[in-house]
Design a protein around this motif. Sequence first.
Motif, PDB file in Angstrom:
ATOM      1  N   PHE A  63       0.943  -1.244   0.053  1.00  0.00           N
ATOM      2  CA  PHE A  63      -0.060  -0.029   0.218  1.00  0.00           C
ATOM      3  C   PHE A  63       0.872   1.342   0.065  1.00  0.00           C
ATOM      4  CE2 PHE A  63      -3.373  -3.056   1.750  1.00  0.00           C
ATOM      5  CZ  PHE A  63      -4.162  -2.741   0.818  1.00  0.00           C
ATOM      6  N   TYR A  64       1.929   1.137   0.566  1.00  0.00           N
ATOM      7  CA  TYR A  64       2.953   2.437   0.819  1.00  0.00           C
ATOM      8  C   TYR A  64       3.484   2.637  -0.539  1.00  0.00           C
ATOM      9  CZ  TYR A  64       6.845   5.258   1.878  1.00  0.00           C
ATOM     10  OH  TYR A  64       7.754   6.205   2.028  1.00  0.00           O
ATOM     11  N   PHE A  65       3.733   1.683  -1.529  1.00  0.00           N
ATOM     12  CA  PHE A  65       4.315   1.655  -2.864  1.00  0.00           C
ATOM     13  C   PHE A  65       3.221   1.978  -3.768  1.00  0.00           C
ATOM     14  CE2 PHE A  65       6.147  -0.207  -6.474  1.00  0.00           C
ATOM     15  CZ  PHE A  65       7.282   0.563  -6.763  1.00  0.00           C
ATOM     16  N   LYS A  66       2.050   2.497  -3.400  1.00  0.00           N
ATOM     17  CA  LYS A  66       1.158   2.941  -4.512  1.00  0.00           C
ATOM     18  C   LYS A  66       1.671   4.260  -5.349  1.00  0.00           C
ATOM     19  CE  LYS A  66      -2.349   0.377  -3.653  1.00  0.00           C
ATOM     20  NZ  LYS A  66      -2.843  -0.605  -4.760  1.00  0.00           N
ATOM     21  N   ASP A  67       2.613   4.995  -4.750  1.00  0.00           N
ATOM     22  CA  ASP A  67       3.325   6.189  -5.101  1.00  0.00           C
ATOM     23  C   ASP A  67       4.497   5.705  -5.726  1.00  0.00           C
ATOM     24  OD1 ASP A  67       3.878   8.783  -6.017  1.00  0.00           O
ATOM     25  OD2 ASP A  67       4.517   9.291  -3.735  1.00  0.00           O
ATOM     26  N   PRO A  68       4.741   5.913  -7.242  1.00  0.00           N
ATOM     27  CA  PRO A  68       5.788   5.399  -7.723  1.00  0.00           C
ATOM     28  C   PRO A  68       7.179   5.941  -7.303  1.00  0.00           C
ATOM     29  CG  PRO A  68       4.076   5.773  -9.538  1.00  0.00           C
ATOM     30  CD  PRO A  68       3.556   6.375  -8.036  1.00  0.00           C
ATOM     31  N   SER A  69       7.233   7.370  -6.698  1.00  0.00           N
ATOM     32  CA  SER A  69       8.244   8.125  -6.237  1.00  0.00           C
ATOM     33  C   SER A  69       8.878   7.424  -5.193  1.00  0.00           C
ATOM     34  CB  SER A  69       7.711   9.467  -5.984  1.00  0.00           C
ATOM     35  OG  SER A  69       7.008   9.459  -4.831  1.00  0.00           O
ATOM     36  N   ARG A  70       8.276   6.401  -4.345  1.00  0.00           N
ATOM     37  CA  ARG A  70       8.793   5.747  -3.165  1.00  0.00           C
ATOM     38  C   ARG A  70       9.385   4.411  -3.608  1.00  0.00           C
ATOM     39  NH1 ARG A  70       3.230   6.385   0.282  1.00  0.00           N
ATOM     40  NH2 ARG A  70       3.341   8.602   0.616  1.00  0.00           N
ATOM     41  N   LEU A  71       9.907   4.343  -4.682  1.00  0.00           N
ATOM     42  CA  LEU A  71      10.425   2.934  -5.300  1.00  0.00           C
ATOM     43  C   LEU A  71      11.647   2.756  -4.405  1.00  0.00           C
ATOM     44  CD1 LEU A  71      10.594   0.782  -7.286  1.00  0.00           C
ATOM     45  CD2 LEU A  71      12.101   2.077  -8.776  1.00  0.00           C
ATOM     46  N   LYS A  72      12.475   3.470  -4.289  1.00  0.00           N
ATOM     47  CA  LYS A  72      13.897   3.330  -3.529  1.00  0.00           C
ATOM     48  C   LYS A  72      13.914   2.939  -2.093  1.00  0.00           C
ATOM     49  CE  LYS A  72      18.488   4.965  -3.082  1.00  0.00           C
ATOM     50  NZ  LYS A  72      19.442   6.016  -3.371  1.00  0.00           N
TER      51      LYS A  72
END
Length: 130
Positions: A63-72
């Motif tokens: 759920f946290y990874f829904k935003d692609p900017s949080r990949l790293k």
Amino acid sequence: MLNRELIYAEQSLFHQSQLLRAVLKIIAIFSVLIGSINVFLFNSYDTALFNYVSFIVALFLLFYFKDPSRLKLTSWLACAAVIFNVMVFIHIARGQNYSVLWIMIIPPSCSSCLGAKWVPGLPVHCFCMS
């Protein structure tokens, strides 16, 4: 030439994010499955609790990874979850029955999430800690 490199970088990030989602889904599915086996078949509630916590962490990361900017950050947290799961499993199994061999899942899962630059020292470090 610059356009080709940009397309390659975008494809690489896309494949990395797809693989990260797959790893997190596999962790979630196997954590529930193994936790249920530990509860209903072996009556090992402490081990099952650990499996269910792993399931919750994997769902949180999905759920946290829904935003692609949080990949790293999500990649680092997923690798930490895989390493933690393997280390706790080796501790629970007391290093018997080839449980130490499970440390070999760390390089492929982490290299796909973090890139090959960070991976070579991870298994050695985890082996020393366990």
